[in-house]
Design an enzyme around this catalytic site. Structure first.
Site, mmCIF file in Angstrom:
data_model
loop_
_atom_site.group_PDB
_atom_site.id
_atom_site.type_symbol
_atom_site.label_atom_id
_atom_site.label_comp_id
_atom_site.label_asym_id
_atom_site.label_seq_id
_atom_site.Cartn_x
_atom_site.Cartn_y
_atom_site.Cartn_z
ATOM 1 N N LYS A 160 5.010 -13.480 -86.959
ATOM 2 C CA LYS A 160 3.821 -13.567 -86.101
ATOM 3 C C LYS A 160 3.761 -12.615 -85.178
ATOM 4 O O LYS A 160 2.735 -11.516 -84.926
ATOM 5 C CB LYS A 160 3.457 -14.860 -85.630
ATOM 6 C CG LYS A 160 3.020 -16.050 -86.436
ATOM 7 C CD LYS A 160 2.912 -17.446 -85.947
ATOM 8 C CE LYS A 160 4.443 -17.947 -85.919
ATOM 9 N NZ LYS A 160 5.309 -18.036 -87.050
ATOM 10 N N ARG A 242 15.803 -11.761 -78.952
ATOM 11 C CA ARG A 242 16.765 -12.447 -78.438
ATOM 12 C C ARG A 242 18.149 -11.418 -78.184
ATOM 13 O O ARG A 242 18.307 -10.497 -79.064
ATOM 14 C CB ARG A 242 17.124 -13.452 -79.448
ATOM 15 C CG ARG A 242 16.429 -14.664 -79.493
ATOM 16 C CD ARG A 242 16.348 -15.517 -78.107
ATOM 17 N NE ARG A 242 15.745 -16.919 -77.918
ATOM 18 C CZ ARG A 242 14.260 -16.795 -77.753
ATOM 19 N NH1 ARG A 242 13.743 -15.698 -77.458
ATOM 20 N NH2 ARG A 242 13.611 -17.911 -77.864
ATOM 21 N N ASP A 266 13.726 -7.233 -73.002
ATOM 22 C CA ASP A 266 13.256 -8.413 -72.156
ATOM 23 C C ASP A 266 14.381 -9.409 -72.398
ATOM 24 O O ASP A 266 13.871 -10.669 -71.757
ATOM 25 C CB ASP A 266 11.984 -9.026 -72.866
ATOM 26 C CG ASP A 266 11.180 -10.026 -71.990
ATOM 27 O OD1 ASP A 266 11.382 -10.168 -71.069
ATOM 28 O OD2 ASP A 266 10.837 -10.819 -72.489
ATOM 29 N N GLU A 271 22.101 -13.515 -70.977
ATOM 30 C CA GLU A 271 21.187 -13.780 -69.918
ATOM 31 C C GLU A 271 21.110 -15.308 -69.357
ATOM 32 O O GLU A 271 20.860 -15.337 -68.177
ATOM 33 C CB GLU A 271 19.711 -13.664 -70.566
ATOM 34 C CG GLU A 271 19.580 -14.612 -71.550
ATOM 35 C CD GLU A 271 18.023 -14.517 -72.144
ATOM 36 O OE1 GLU A 271 17.451 -13.305 -72.560
ATOM 37 O OE2 GLU A 271 17.331 -15.505 -72.329
ATOM 38 N N HIS A 303 13.163 -11.808 -69.495
ATOM 39 C CA HIS A 303 12.783 -12.726 -70.493
ATOM 40 C C HIS A 303 11.180 -13.317 -70.306
ATOM 41 O O HIS A 303 11.021 -14.615 -69.855
ATOM 42 C CB HIS A 303 13.711 -13.910 -70.808
ATOM 43 C CG HIS A 303 13.484 -14.567 -72.136
ATOM 44 N ND1 HIS A 303 14.495 -14.977 -72.787
ATOM 45 C CD2 HIS A 303 12.358 -14.910 -73.022
ATOM 46 C CE1 HIS A 303 14.259 -15.276 -74.080
ATOM 47 N NE2 HIS A 303 12.969 -15.379 -73.987
ATOM 48 N N ALA A 305 8.244 -12.206 -71.579
ATOM 49 C CA ALA A 305 7.274 -11.884 -72.885
ATOM 50 C C ALA A 305 6.308 -13.074 -73.194
ATOM 51 O O ALA A 305 5.185 -12.648 -73.236
ATOM 52 C CB ALA A 305 7.714 -11.436 -74.284
ATOM 53 N N PHE A 306 6.816 -14.247 -72.924
ATOM 54 C CA PHE A 306 5.894 -15.243 -73.296
ATOM 55 C C PHE A 306 4.810 -15.843 -71.967
ATOM 56 O O PHE A 306 4.180 -16.496 -72.375
ATOM 57 C CB PHE A 306 6.830 -16.585 -73.552
ATOM 58 C CG PHE A 306 7.662 -17.143 -72.338
ATOM 59 C CD1 PHE A 306 6.931 -18.263 -71.670
ATOM 60 C CD2 PHE A 306 8.464 -16.440 -71.778
ATOM 61 C CE1 PHE A 306 7.493 -18.679 -70.403
ATOM 62 C CE2 PHE A 306 9.180 -17.096 -70.743
ATOM 63 C CZ PHE A 306 8.640 -18.084 -70.102
HETATM 64 P P1 NAD Z 1 8.516 -15.731 -86.796
HETATM 65 O O1 NAD Z 1 9.310 -16.878 -87.394
HETATM 66 O O2 NAD Z 1 6.934 -15.789 -87.096
HETATM 67 O O3 NAD Z 1 9.158 -14.342 -87.512
HETATM 68 C C1 NAD Z 1 10.550 -13.958 -87.614
HETATM 69 C C2 NAD Z 1 10.637 -13.025 -88.874
HETATM 70 O O4 NAD Z 1 11.812 -12.386 -88.671
HETATM 71 C C3 NAD Z 1 10.303 -13.547 -90.229
HETATM 72 O O5 NAD Z 1 9.364 -13.120 -90.778
HETATM 73 C C4 NAD Z 1 11.721 -13.657 -90.774
HETATM 74 O O6 NAD Z 1 11.772 -13.451 -92.170
HETATM 75 C C5 NAD Z 1 12.336 -12.293 -90.074
HETATM 76 N N1 NAD Z 1 13.678 -12.016 -90.031
HETATM 77 C C6 NAD Z 1 14.707 -13.035 -90.045
HETATM 78 N N2 NAD Z 1 15.862 -12.174 -90.152
HETATM 79 C C7 NAD Z 1 15.664 -11.091 -90.192
HETATM 80 C C8 NAD Z 1 16.587 -10.124 -90.327
HETATM 81 N N3 NAD Z 1 17.801 -10.048 -90.419
HETATM 82 N N4 NAD Z 1 15.925 -8.831 -90.294
HETATM 83 C C9 NAD Z 1 14.551 -8.420 -90.372
HETATM 84 N N5 NAD Z 1 13.752 -9.550 -90.289
HETATM 85 C C10 NAD Z 1 14.152 -10.967 -90.085
HETATM 86 O O7 NAD Z 1 8.707 -15.475 -85.353
HETATM 87 P P2 NAD Z 1 7.863 -14.981 -84.236
HETATM 88 O O8 NAD Z 1 7.060 -15.735 -83.626
HETATM 89 O O9 NAD Z 1 7.311 -13.512 -84.611
HETATM 90 O O10 NAD Z 1 9.060 -14.577 -83.016
HETATM 91 C C11 NAD Z 1 10.090 -13.601 -83.355
HETATM 92 C C12 NAD Z 1 11.273 -13.793 -82.184
HETATM 93 O O11 NAD Z 1 10.660 -13.582 -80.940
HETATM 94 C C13 NAD Z 1 11.435 -15.344 -82.020
HETATM 95 O O12 NAD Z 1 12.703 -15.774 -82.935
HETATM 96 C C14 NAD Z 1 12.048 -15.261 -80.692
HETATM 97 O O13 NAD Z 1 13.468 -15.233 -80.655
HETATM 98 C C15 NAD Z 1 11.506 -14.180 -79.928
HETATM 99 N N6 NAD Z 1 10.458 -14.529 -78.842
HETATM 100 C C16 NAD Z 1 10.790 -13.827 -77.537
HETATM 101 C C17 NAD Z 1 9.806 -14.204 -76.485
HETATM 102 C C18 NAD Z 1 10.039 -13.636 -75.252
HETATM 103 O O14 NAD Z 1 9.585 -14.143 -74.240
HETATM 104 N N7 NAD Z 1 10.892 -12.932 -74.984
HETATM 105 C C19 NAD Z 1 8.504 -14.754 -76.689
HETATM 106 C C20 NAD Z 1 8.502 -15.391 -78.148
HETATM 107 C C21 NAD Z 1 9.377 -15.015 -79.170
#
Ligand code: NAD
Length: 321
Positions: A160, A242, A266, A271, A303, A305-306
């Site tokens: 997403k 992450r 971020d 962390e 951290h 972004a959310f």
């Molecule tokens: P999501 O589950 O919708 O998408 C993750 C995508 O990564 C999937 O399409 C998956 O197939 C792909 N993936 C898995 N392993 C992979 C690899 N080795 N190489 C390439 N692609 C790979 O998740 P999302 O909602 O898009 O969020 C992504 C990540 O962002 C979360 O897992 C979370 O760790 C991080 N996040 C951080 C914050 C923040 O505040 N910094 C906020 C929200 C999410």
């Protein structure tokens, strides 16, 4: 009315405000009662969940096998993560123990917009300008940026957040966006002009690389010394996913050698020892983080972004450009 008691770990005042408001606005046959706890979930604090059916945890709470066993023993049946990533929960053990785990399935658009902002900040050097102007220095030397439109941006992960980041960069900024994901979403990517390539190709082609995949045991140090070696000279790296997706020591080496032109992050692999706390009166004990902070081409946020007021209420649909 039945009541579900939730032990809410790592709580901050903004969590208390938004969760109290959120619960008040939900119409339900079940009453939800939060016990706000400042400590993180760990083996030391697991007992605080006694008399609660559920726990609500965040990115740096620890729900490993031992903690899960402790939760089971005090009667917890449900874990609600108030984040998208779930790397801090031993899902296999949770399943074995019959504890149900849920996460926030969509932090878009907030995290995607933050990622785009971070790319802009580091390539146009907003952070340097901010500090400079505060000291009365209006010189432009050292602030030369480059254009996203002429750049290739490589997205690692097109869930997403990755897809929306790609959409903004491709449709909004006119960048050439390439992506790698073992589970590609070809239909949406095509609509946004995002082209899937192999990881090696992405590393070799991209001027800017942005990480949007989860942290899993397989993805730890996805960006390591070898992969940095495969990147273009002068690459810009942004990580809003992450911390442990990147081997920080290899990142520092790449920065010192000039291979990496700039970094936006971020998240940081260690962390949990520093983020979400005020350490301004203490001496920083983490030498690796201290080194990272010392680079003038590295922009670090804690951290966030959310973190928007709308995050709990907004729903965003990915549509065409
Ligand atoms: P999501 O589950 O919708 O998408 C993750 C995508 O990564 C999937 O399409 C998956 O197939 C792909 N993936 C898995 N392993 C992979 C690899 N080795 N190489 C390439 N692609 C790979 O998740 P999302 O909602 O898009 O969020 C992504 C990540 O962002 C979360 O897992 C979370 O760790 C991080 N996040 C951080 C914050 C923040 O505040 N910094 C906020 C929200 C999410």
């Amino acid at each position: 009315m039945p009541t579900i008691r939730v032990a809410f770990y790592s709580s901050k005042h903004y969590d208390v405000d938004s969760f109290n408001d959120g619960v008040a606005s939900i119409q339900s046959d079940v009453k939800i009662e939060f016990t706000y706890l400042e400590p993180r979930l760990s083996t030391k604090t697991v007992a605080l969940a006694k008399d609660h059916e559920a726990v609500c945890i965040f990115v740096n709470d620890n729900a490993d096998a031992e903690v899960l066993q402790g939760l089971k023993e005090v009667g917890v049946k449900f874990i609600a993560l108030r984040c998208a990533g779930f790397n801090n929960v031993d899902l296999k053990k949770a399943e074995e123990l019959g504890i149900v785990v849920a996460r926030v399935p969509a932090y878009s658009p907030d995290a995607a917009i933050f990622a785009v902002g971070m790319i802009l900040a580091v390539i146009r050097k907003y952070h340097k300008a901010y500090n400079r102007v505060r000291e009365g220095n209006f010189l432009l030397d050292g602030l030369l940026g480059f254009n996203i439109k002429q750049s290739t941006v490589g997205l690692i992960g097109t869930g997403k957040i990755g897809l929306l980041t790609g959409k903004i960069l491709s449709c909004g900024f006119g960048a050439n966006v390439v992506a790698y994901d073992p589970y590609p979403n070809k239909e949406m990517a095509e609509k946004f002009g995002i082209k899937y390539v192999g990881l090696d190709e992405l590393l070799a082609q991209s001027d800017i690389i942005s990480l949007h995949c989860p942290l899993t045991p397989e993805n730890k140090y996805l960006i390591n010394e070898n992969r940095i070696g495969q990147m273009k000279q002068g690459v810009v790296l942004v990580n809003t996913s992450r911390g442990a997706l990147i081997d920080t020591k290899a990142l520092i080496k790449g920065l010192k050698e000039g291979k990496i032109k700039a970094v936006g992050m971020d998240v940081y692999e260690k962390e949990s020892e520093v983020f979400f706390e005020d350490g301004s009166e203490k001496v920083m004990q983490d030498d690796v983080l201290a080194r990272l902070i010392s680079f003038n081409n590295v922009f670090i946020s804690g951290h966030q972004a959310f973190l928007t007021t709308e995050v709990c209420t907004m729903r965003y649909t990915l549509t065409n450009c």
